[in-house]
Design an enzyme around this catalytic site. Structure first.
Site, short mmCIF file in Angstrom:
data_model
loop_
_atom_site.label_atom_id
_atom_site.label_comp_id
_atom_site.label_asym_id
_atom_site.label_seq_id
_atom_site.Cartn_x
_atom_site.Cartn_y
_atom_site.Cartn_z
N THR A 355 0.86 -1.16 0.00
CA THR A 355 0.00 0.00 0.00
C THR A 355 0.91 1.22 0.00
O THR A 355 2.06 1.13 0.39
CB THR A 355 -0.86 0.00 1.29
OG1 THR A 355 -1.66 -1.17 1.30
CG2 THR A 355 -1.74 1.22 1.40
N GLY A 438 -0.59 -3.71 4.82
CA GLY A 438 -1.64 -4.71 4.83
C GLY A 438 -2.32 -4.82 6.19
O GLY A 438 -2.73 -3.83 6.80
#
Length: 533
Positions: A355, A438
């Site tokens: 991310t 995550g």
């Protein structure tokens, strides 16, 4: 004050603007937008688009996003849910008829309709000063001209070689003679550049309708997906009401479910009832409490967290002081829980990963906390070749378990791990912050906050400090945690294991309203930086 004899860096400081991202070129793009008259939200969108080009394993227009935006002087926090929904044909009946009992993270069934582009447009139209036509220009240039692969990106890219090799189109675009590019390799993405140009020209319609959508649907259908062009045309991004809890004289603000910000409020609320560990931030006492609090919160996540548009998620109950106090009381200081009590401390209540996180504060005090993601490294690994769109695998967050709150269903959003954070005091934003990684993110955010408030670290030190994470019955541990602490945790009943790659990566900006200055920090676990002016 840090010890200047030791490795590390000081926080960045400024007054007129500050950006913190996981890549220097994205930080520069954000600052360029601020200097050109854009606000913090404009800068965040431009930086997110750049990161989708230069961190292709972590994020991109084939993914989702969430945002918290605090316009200066309003006392408001605006929350955006830019997570995509399952296709209209994705019913549990279909999966059961096919004999599928679990989702494969590299299957087309793990791909929900990407929500990021729709969210960018909605945010820019409602609260920005510039349009996507201008904000996407830095990303377009980098996709066309190329950008040198940075060291952490190269490491993560190499780890995803097998996934990329499994898709013929991904193999052609992202591998070179079957291998990932080394640091310094100039990587170009002409197909993605053309798609970004179309979005800049046509808005989100250029992504969700026409040739780009047709390319994505054709690839997904070829891989067995249930997606249609109508699913893409119907994609939505929604402004939602943030959730918040009082904490140490501040408010922690998070996006509501289907995101996992709920867990930050839970873990922080459990830990607030303990005094800081006398033995310090690296002690077994500190980590034992945090591990047990996280285990309880993640247990509740797996039982209750889902799309509130389709099922009831008991946020108020799970964040209530009485409930968090009850959770705190089951934590035994002398040993780890062998078995966790049932979720909710009763029957079900009534009806890792890649991310990018970034934050921007402008000279007016507008603050943006922004997160954009493909979920796992390179998402599903499925590349739509004509458009250059790497498709995420957020649908892997669903369950194929009839009756579970997070069971897949048509038009439903899955459990989401990405969570922008915001700290508010007396009605004003004082710190946008976030920690990538995550499932680690709620643990990471609460570790960062405790480092800052309980253990007196400065903003950069609080991100730098070693981390651990209870996951899958063990405790993942970075190398910086002392061996003596691990021995003590093992004696308490935990199972520590060293991890090869570090846990997550974060950014934060502190707004010092008294002095009028901004303080920024960026995690050394990534390739980025914080910069201000």
């Amino acid at each position: 004050m840090r010890d200047f004899h030791r490795p590390g860096r000081s926080p960045a400081r400024g007054t007129r603007g500050m950006a913190a991202t996981s890549m220097p070129v994205a930080t520069l793009a954000a600052l360029d937008v601020l200097r050109a008259g854009g606000n913090a939200l404009d800068a965040a969108i431009a930086a997110a688009a750049v990161l989708g080009v230069v961190e292709p394993h972590s994020t991109g227009i084939g993914g989702d996003c969430f945002c918290l935006y605090a316009p200066a002087g309003t006392g408001e926090v605006i929350a955006m849910n830019g997570s995509g929904k399952a296709p209209a044909a994705a019913s549990i009946d279909w999966f059961e008829a096919e004999g599928l009992t679990a989702l494969d993270p590299t299957s087309a069934h793990s791909v929900t309709i990407p929500g990021a582009v729709r969210a960018w447009e909605a945010l820019a139209n409602a609260h920005g000063r510039k349009g996507l036509d201008e904000l996407l220009q830095p990303a377009i240039r980098l996709a066309e001209e190329g950008h040198p692969v940075h060291d952490r990106v190269a490491t993560d890219w190499a780890a995803a070689t097998a996934k990329l090799a499994a898709d013929p189109d991904s193999r052609v675009r992202f591998l070179f003679d079957g291998t990932a590019p080394p640091p310094g390799f100039v990587f170009r993405q002409p197909e993605l550049a053309a798609t970004l140009r179309r979005i800049a020209r046509e808005g989100s319609k250029g992504f969700y309708e026409g040739p780009v959508a047709a390319d994505m649907v054709a690839k997904l259908r070829a891989r067995g997906g249930l997606h249609t062009e109508e699913d893409f045309a119907n994609a939505t991004a929604e402004f939602v009401t943030p959730i918040r809890s009082r904490w140490k004289g501040h408010e922690i603000v998070q996006c509501p479910p289907n995101g996992s910000g709920l867990l930050v409020l839970m873990i922080a609320g459990i830990l607030e009832g303990f005094a800081p560990a006398e033995a310090g931030p690296m002690s077994a006492e500190r980590w034992h409490r945090h591990i047990e609090a996280a285990r309880l919160a993640y247990r509740d996540r797996d039982a209750f967290l889902a799309d509130p548009a389709q099922v009831e998620v008991p946020v108020a109950r799970l964040t209530s002081p009485d409930y968090l106090s009850a959770l705190r009381e089951v934590i035994d200081p002398a040993r780890a829980m062998r078995e966790l009590p049932p979720a909710g401390l009763a029957a079900r209540l009534p009806a890792h990963a890649d991310t990018v996180y970034l934050c921007v504060v402008d000279g007016e005090g507008n603050a943006c906390s922004f997160i954009n993601s493909l979920f796992q490294s390179f998402g599903s690994g499925i590349l739509a070749p004509g458009s250059g769109v790497m498709l995420h695998n957020r649908g892997y967050g669903f369950r194929l378990e009839r009756g579970h709150p997070n069971c897949i269903a048509p038009g439903k959003r899955p459990l989401h791990t990405i969570i922008p954070g915001l700290l508010v005091k007396d009605g004003r934003a004082v710190m946008p912050f976030g920690v990538m990684g995550g499932h680690y993110q709620p643990m990471g955010q609460t570790t960062f906050l405790a480092n800052l408030f309980d253990y007196g670290m400065d903003l950069q030190e609080a991100l730098d400090a070693p981390r651990l994470f209870p996951w899958a019955g063990k405790v993942q541990v970075e190398r910086g945690i002392p061996d003596a602490t691990l021995d003590a945790l093992a004696r308490l009943g935990h199972v520590p294991e060293r991890v090869e790659l570090p846990l997550g990566g974060g950014q934060a900006i502190w707004i010092d309203h008294a002095s009028g200055s901004l303080v920024g920090a960026s995690d050394p676990r990534k390739d980025g930086c914080a910069m201000g002016f």
